[in-house]
Design a protein around this motif. Structure first.
Motif: not given
Length: 176
Positions: A148-176
């Motif tokens: 729900g972070l709608e602003r294209h702002r630095a800290s919001a973008d950084a959080r989305i990038l970190q959460q994306t990385w975590m989501a990818l790692r979570g799906s990688e564990r689930a696939a293992a």
């Protein structure tokens, strides 16, 4: 000491830095910098432009919705900002999804403050497998919508990038 399975598979997210800028190309400069640390704490600041920082791209402004007036009124000096960055990110490797641009803008900020970073900036791509890189944009879009972070702002973008990385790692564990 025994370590639980949950502890053994716990993934520590990377520190992520994001910079909004006055535009792209020669003369562009940082106007907002933000980061999220591995523990999830965020920090963000507008950057007060130096007198010789004149480049302003109206197209970029429509994306980040930051005005030069806001920077003049609420921006911090490069020295104030690099003091916080050096204190909070000291000794870390910090990642950026737009390394070539962010590295240039970060250098411009540090040059204005006449200081050197106490941390290392690396490309986020270095943390991704080929399959993660291929899925990155789709997963990021889903994370952005869900957050729900709608602003294209630095800290919001950084959080989305970190959460994306975590989501990818979570799906990688689930696939293992």
């Amino acid at each position: 000491m025994l370590v639980s399975t949950a502890q053994a598979t716990a993934v520590v997210p990377p520190a992520i830095l994001d910079i909004e800028a006055s535009g792209f190309g020669l003369g562009s400069y940082p106007i907002e910098i933000g980061f999220v640390q591995p523990n999830g704490q965020t920090w963000c600041s507008l950057v007060k432009p130096q007198a010789d920082w004149q480049h302003w791209d109206p197209n970029a402004a429509t994306v980040h919705n930051i005005t030069r007036e806001q920077l003049q009124q609420s921006g911090r000096s490069p020295t104030e900002i690099v003091d916080v960055l050096n204190d909070r990110l000291r000794g870390m490797t910090v990642y950026s999804d737009a390394w070539a641009h962010d590295y240039t803008w970060l250098n411009r900020l540090y040059e204005a403050a006449d200081r050197s970073p106490t941390f290392k900036l690396e490309s986020l791509r270095a943390l991704l497998s080929d399959s993660e890189a291929a899925a990155w944009h789709e997963v990021k879009r889903g994370v952005a919508i869900k957050s729900g972070l709608e602003r294209h702002r630095a800290s919001a973008d950084a959080r989305i990038l970190q959460q994306t990385w975590m989501a990818l790692r979570g799906s990688e564990r689930a696939a293992a």
